[in-house]
Enzyme design. Sequence first.
Site, PDB file in Angstrom:
ATOM      1  N   ARG A 121       0.819  -1.214   0.000  1.00 24.61           N
ATOM      2  CA  ARG A 121       0.000   0.000   0.000  1.00 24.61           C
ATOM      3  C   ARG A 121       0.859   1.273   0.000  1.00 24.61           C
ATOM      4  NH1 ARG A 121      -5.074   1.210   1.624  1.00 24.61           N
ATOM      5  NH2 ARG A 121      -5.464  -0.941   2.179  1.00 24.61           N
TER       6      ARG A 121
ATOM      7  N   HIS B 232     -18.325  12.569   0.158  1.00 22.58           N
ATOM      8  CA  HIS B 232     -18.792  11.301   0.730  1.00 22.58           C
ATOM      9  C   HIS B 232     -20.325  11.280   0.678  1.00 22.58           C
ATOM     10  CE1 HIS B 232     -18.819   7.781   3.319  1.00 22.58           C
ATOM     11  NE2 HIS B 232     -19.814   8.357   3.983  1.00 22.58           N
TER      12      HIS B 232
HETATM   13  C1  GRF Z   1     -20.247   9.100  -5.442  1.00 26.55           C
HETATM   14  O1  GRF Z   1     -21.474   8.788  -4.897  1.00 26.55           O
HETATM   15  C2  GRF Z   1     -19.253   9.414  -4.354  1.00 26.55           C
HETATM   16  O2  GRF Z   1     -19.774  10.137  -3.306  1.00 26.55           O
HETATM   17  C3  GRF Z   1     -18.928   8.015  -3.923  1.00 26.55           C
HETATM   18  O3  GRF Z   1     -18.774   7.320  -5.119  1.00 26.55           O
HETATM   19  C4  GRF Z   1     -19.614   7.893  -6.092  1.00 26.55           C
HETATM   20  C5  GRF Z   1     -18.769   8.265  -7.255  1.00 26.55           C
HETATM   21  O4  GRF Z   1     -19.539   8.609  -8.355  1.00 26.55           O
HETATM   22  N1  GRF Z   1     -17.814   7.965  -3.018  1.00 26.55           N
HETATM   23  P1  GRF Z   1     -18.813   9.171  -9.668  1.00 26.55           P
HETATM   24  O5  GRF Z   1     -17.678   8.220 -10.005  1.00 26.55           O
HETATM   25  O6  GRF Z   1     -18.332  10.546  -9.374  1.00 26.55           O
HETATM   26  O7  GRF Z   1     -19.867   9.143 -10.727  1.00 26.55           O
END
Ligand code: GRF
Length: 219
Positions: free
Chosen positions: A65, A109
């Site tokens: 990682r 998030h």
């Molecule tokens: C979004 O809902 C973000 O909050 C979550 O993953 C999704 C990503 O969507 N962590 P995108 O790839 O931006 O369409």
Amino acid sequence: MIRIAVLASGRGSNFAALRDACAAGRIDGQMVGLFSDKPACGAVALAAAAGLPHWAQAPSGFENRVAFDHALFDAMTAVQPDLIVCAGYMRIIGATAVARFTGRMLNIHPSLLPRHPGLHTHARALAAGDAEHGTTVHVVTPELDAGPALAQARVPVRPGDSAADLAARVLQREHPLLVACVAEVASGRLQLSPVPAWCGQPLRAPLSLRADNTLGLEP
Ligand code: GRF
């Protein structure tokens, strides 16, 4: 004009919203690179189609990682970003890497943090019987989804909602929330460090995304 790098692992709709807002001048920023741990993801395809610099490597090709994070953050450092936006980046970033961009990284998030950090937020909001759900933009710190919240957008949970229904309703608000936050950072009104502040005042609660897609303090 600030230099913006985006980290993404998925379809890239949040990345696309930022790219379009920069291109339209709604964010006083320049998109300087897209970085990913998923070479075949939609976000990488969008960056390639736009002719934007991109770096995408699978972590499996690295010893561990730390080695992956090191290579990723070296690549990001090379494009000299002022701000790194995690927009659907689904991999935990180690503390040493986060420390390289302290106070210069945001994450979006899909929940009203501190409720539902981590994965499966929509299903968990339904299982908990939440009347309200939403999305949060926060400062990235080494602890997952726990950095200071800058702004939130709320959506109702409706009777009969599936997790997919809720995810779609939240996503519609993610794009304007992320664009508004990055625009405020680019303008200098929203500061991430040394403490989150808006218009020169320390933020005591996250800003709210209003119906007109501007940010404001709750009354
Ligand atoms: C979004 O809902 C973000 O909050 C979550 O993953 C999704 C990503 O969507 N962590 P995108 O790839 O931006 O369409």
